[in-house]
Design a protein around this motif. Structure first.
Motif, PDB file in Angstrom:
ATOM      1  N   THR A 232     -50.317 -14.588 130.379  1.00 18.95           N
ATOM      2  CA  THR A 232     -49.414 -15.739 130.456  1.00 18.95           C
ATOM      3  C   THR A 232     -47.991 -15.353 130.057  1.00 18.95           C
ATOM      4  O   THR A 232     -47.055 -16.143 130.234  1.00 18.95           O
ATOM      5  CB  THR A 232     -49.914 -16.880 129.556  1.00 18.95           C
ATOM      6  OG1 THR A 232     -50.044 -16.405 128.220  1.00 18.95           O
ATOM      7  CG2 THR A 232     -51.263 -17.401 130.050  1.00 18.95           C
TER       8      THR A 232
ATOM      9  N   MET B 144     -48.377 -23.876 131.830  1.00 23.92           N
ATOM     10  CA  MET B 144     -49.587 -23.479 132.534  1.00 23.92           C
ATOM     11  C   MET B 144     -50.283 -24.694 133.152  1.00 23.92           C
ATOM     12  O   MET B 144     -50.821 -24.628 134.262  1.00 23.92           O
ATOM     13  CB  MET B 144     -50.549 -22.766 131.584  1.00 23.92           C
ATOM     14  CG  MET B 144     -50.030 -21.441 131.050  1.00 23.92           C
ATOM     15  SD  MET B 144     -49.818 -20.191 132.345  1.00 23.92           S
ATOM     16  CE  MET B 144     -51.515 -19.966 132.870  1.00 23.92           C
TER      17      MET B 144
ATOM     18  N   TRP C 224     -47.588 -24.076 136.691  1.00 26.68           N
ATOM     19  CA  TRP C 224     -48.209 -22.927 137.362  1.00 26.68           C
ATOM     20  C   TRP C 224     -49.057 -23.388 138.544  1.00 26.68           C
ATOM     21  O   TRP C 224     -49.814 -24.365 138.448  1.00 26.68           O
ATOM     22  CB  TRP C 224     -49.069 -22.158 136.365  1.00 26.68           C
ATOM     23  CG  TRP C 224     -49.677 -20.896 136.918  1.00 26.68           C
ATOM     24  CD1 TRP C 224     -49.056 -19.933 137.660  1.00 26.68           C
ATOM     25  CD2 TRP C 224     -51.023 -20.464 136.754  1.00 26.68           C
ATOM     26  NE1 TRP C 224     -49.930 -18.922 137.966  1.00 26.68           N
ATOM     27  CE2 TRP C 224     -51.146 -19.220 137.427  1.00 26.68           C
ATOM     28  CE3 TRP C 224     -52.148 -20.987 136.100  1.00 26.68           C
ATOM     29  CZ2 TRP C 224     -52.342 -18.508 137.461  1.00 26.68           C
ATOM     30  CZ3 TRP C 224     -53.333 -20.292 136.123  1.00 26.68           C
ATOM     31  CH2 TRP C 224     -53.426 -19.058 136.802  1.00 26.68           C
TER      32      TRP C 224
END
Length: 544
Positions: free
Chosen positions: A277, A305, A309
């Motif tokens: 990450t 995230m 993402w």
């Protein structure tokens, strides 16, 4: 002097020694064996014709019966009747004077649920009966097996920008159409994430794009497999075979992060430790005194995230020494060692972050799907445009196959998804690799190996031509690795006028052109190719 009279004994002696009249007697004596030879040849020819026809009838009978039997393995009265019907149709009564009765056509079930049949009859002779040979016995033995083992299919599908064009467009025509019809970026929201795509070509409101042709062909393939699956489901639960699918859309990246497994959870949710990450990215930047590509290391928090993402990744560390002449894979090329366990920065996949690479072209395809059974609605819904199955990006032919190798390996990270048998029956695996273009990594894209001109992970000189060559070498190495896996075949398809069935695609496949490698010029051709592949995957075959 008077005439002398010859003594009778002298005349008879000369006649006895004279051979002038013997030919007739010799010919007469030879007629009997000569007739036997000619007659034997004629009757042998009739016997050969009968034998050939009987073998064809036997083959047709067991194939028809095996098809009707399906996966039940039960030789019912209906199956026996079907065998007899086809045998009699192909070897009608009184063919060359021979007959077949029900008692002559008695199929049985052999090993592996084969239908086994021996058919016998007698052909009357024409000439040889004069010599006491009234008939010749002929027979044929055959068996038909159902090649419906467990079926695993991996669809490796090109979803690059050119797939938005109609199949008949050349590469230049397609490029012009895209430029003229996609001047502003097209975006849509799928599962809360922004998806960028290329508008698909229409004609009077009808979608005529390659993507739409692919959807239609895939729907028909699924229907073929569903017919097989319905037969599988006629068997009791513990003895059923199955059909499973894995789907890998690719362009310049693959989307494994949001890939769903059998539990319907994403790969990232199941294995967060497989992903970096924190990543280092480069964008063209100008400072007070110079311009360049400085490293920018970014740590992505849980909010990013979750909310930003899109699931695409940069590949594991690799080596730029892999070329078309390479015979071994360097130990540091973790991406090409398909069973690499992601346990370190070098061996994990790094989350893609297009916001950190400046104006580099970026495209993230729909999330791949790991091996699992799928209903017709699940399968067809996956490929709808509204659900994110859309065209965009450049052509990295090797990247989709790379993920296929990982998902199929029986000793890698997905080993538990790849048993050699299921319910005691073997598992046959098939990769269907379809593309509408040749390798084209470009020079401005942000792909699976970041910006190749900057990072140079594939080509040491950063040159696009060298990069394309090295990517092609990687593709063929991966194809060879997949074909070396047990019970695994590769079909390749070149689709559209902008592409062609290259030698690389033929070499990637498991066989010759029109057997495992196909060219489809238009939507109808593509549908026919998928139909033929479907028939080959689930096929009846003669066992002998």
């Amino acid at each position: 002097m008077g005439k002398q009279i010859e003594h009778p004994r002298g005349l008879l002696t000369r006649l006895a020694k004279n051979q002038a009249g013997n030919t007739l007697a010799i010919v007469a004596a030879a007629l009997v064996p000569l007739a036997g030879m000619i007659g034997g040849g004629l009757d042998i020819s009739r016997g050969y014709l009968s034998q050939t026809r009987l073998q064809q009838a036997c083959d047709a009978g067991v194939l028809a019966g095996r098809k009707l039997m399906g996966t039940s393995g039960v030789l019912s009265d209906a199956v026996t009747a079907e065998v007899r019907k086809y045998v009699r149709f192909n070897y009608p009564n009184n063919y060359l004077g021979a007959t077949l009765q029900d008692a002559d056509i008695v199929p049985t079930v052999g090993t592996n649920e084969q239908i086994v049949l021996t058919v016998s009859t007698a052909v009357p002779t024409v000439i040889m009966k004069l010599f006491g040979k009234d008939e010749m016995a002929v027979s044929a033995t055959c068996s038909g097996r159902n090649d419906y083992s467990n079926i695993d299919i991996v669809l490796v599908l090109d979803t690059t920008g050119s797939m938005a064009c109609k199949p008949e467009f050349t590469a230049s025509e397609c490029s012009s159409w895209i430029n003229n019809n996609n001047r502003s970026g097209k975006t849509m929201t799928v599962d809360g994430k922004t998806v960028t795509y290329v508008l698909e070509q229409t004609d009077n409101g009808a979608n005529i794009s390659r993507m739409q042709a692919l959807r239609a062909a895939l729907t028909n393939l699924q229907t073929q497999m569903a017919t097989i699956e319905s037969q599988f489901n006629m068997t009791e639960q513990g003895k059923r075979k199955r059909v499973r699918w894995s789907i890998i859309p690719f362009s310049q990246m693959v989307n494994p992060g949001f890939s769903k497994g059998t539990a319907n959870t994403t790969l990232y949710a199941r294995h967060p430790s497989w992903f970096n990450t924190t990543g280092t990215y480069r964008a063209y930047t100008c400072g007070w005194y110079s311009c360049g590509y400085p490293d920018n290391t970014v740590s992505h928090d849980s909010n990013w995230m979750r909310d930003v993402w899109d699931g695409c990744v940069e590949e594991q560390s690799t080596s730029n020494t892999i070329t078309s002449t390479s015979s071994t894979i360097p130990a540091t090329a973790y991406d090409m060692h398909y069973n690499t366990v992601p346990t370190s920065v070098a061996t994990r996949w790094t989350v893609a972050d297009p916001s950190k690479v400046g104006s580099a072209q970026y495209a993230c395809p729909k999330a791949m799907r790991e091996m699992q059974q799928m209903t017709a609605s699940q399968f067809n819904d996956y490929f709808t445009h509204a659900n994110g199955f859309a065209a965009n990006g450049g052509t990295y032919l090797d990247i989709g196959l790379l993920w296929a190798a990982r998902l199929l390996s029986r000793s890698g990270n997905w080993a538990s998804d790849n048993p050699a048998t299921f319910n005691t029956y073997p598992v046959n695996r098939y990769v269907i690799f379809m593309t509408d273009g040749q390798m084209d990594t470009g020079s401005t894209g942000y792909g699976a190996y970041a910006q190749e001109t900057t990072w140079r992970r594939i080509a040491s000189n950063g040159n696009a031509t060298t990069s394309n060559t090295n990517h092609t070498a990687r593709m063929l190495i991966t194809c060879a690795a997949i074909k070396n896996m047990a019970s695994t075949k590769i079909y390749t398809i070149s689709f559209g006028a902008g592409s062609g069935l290259t030698q690389d695609l033929i070499d990637c496949s498991s066989g010759a052109e029109d057997e495992y490698a196909f060219e489809a010029a238009n939507a109808s051709d593509l549908n026919n190719v998928f139909r033929d592949i479907g028939e080959n995957i689930g096929s009846l075959r003669l066992a002998q």
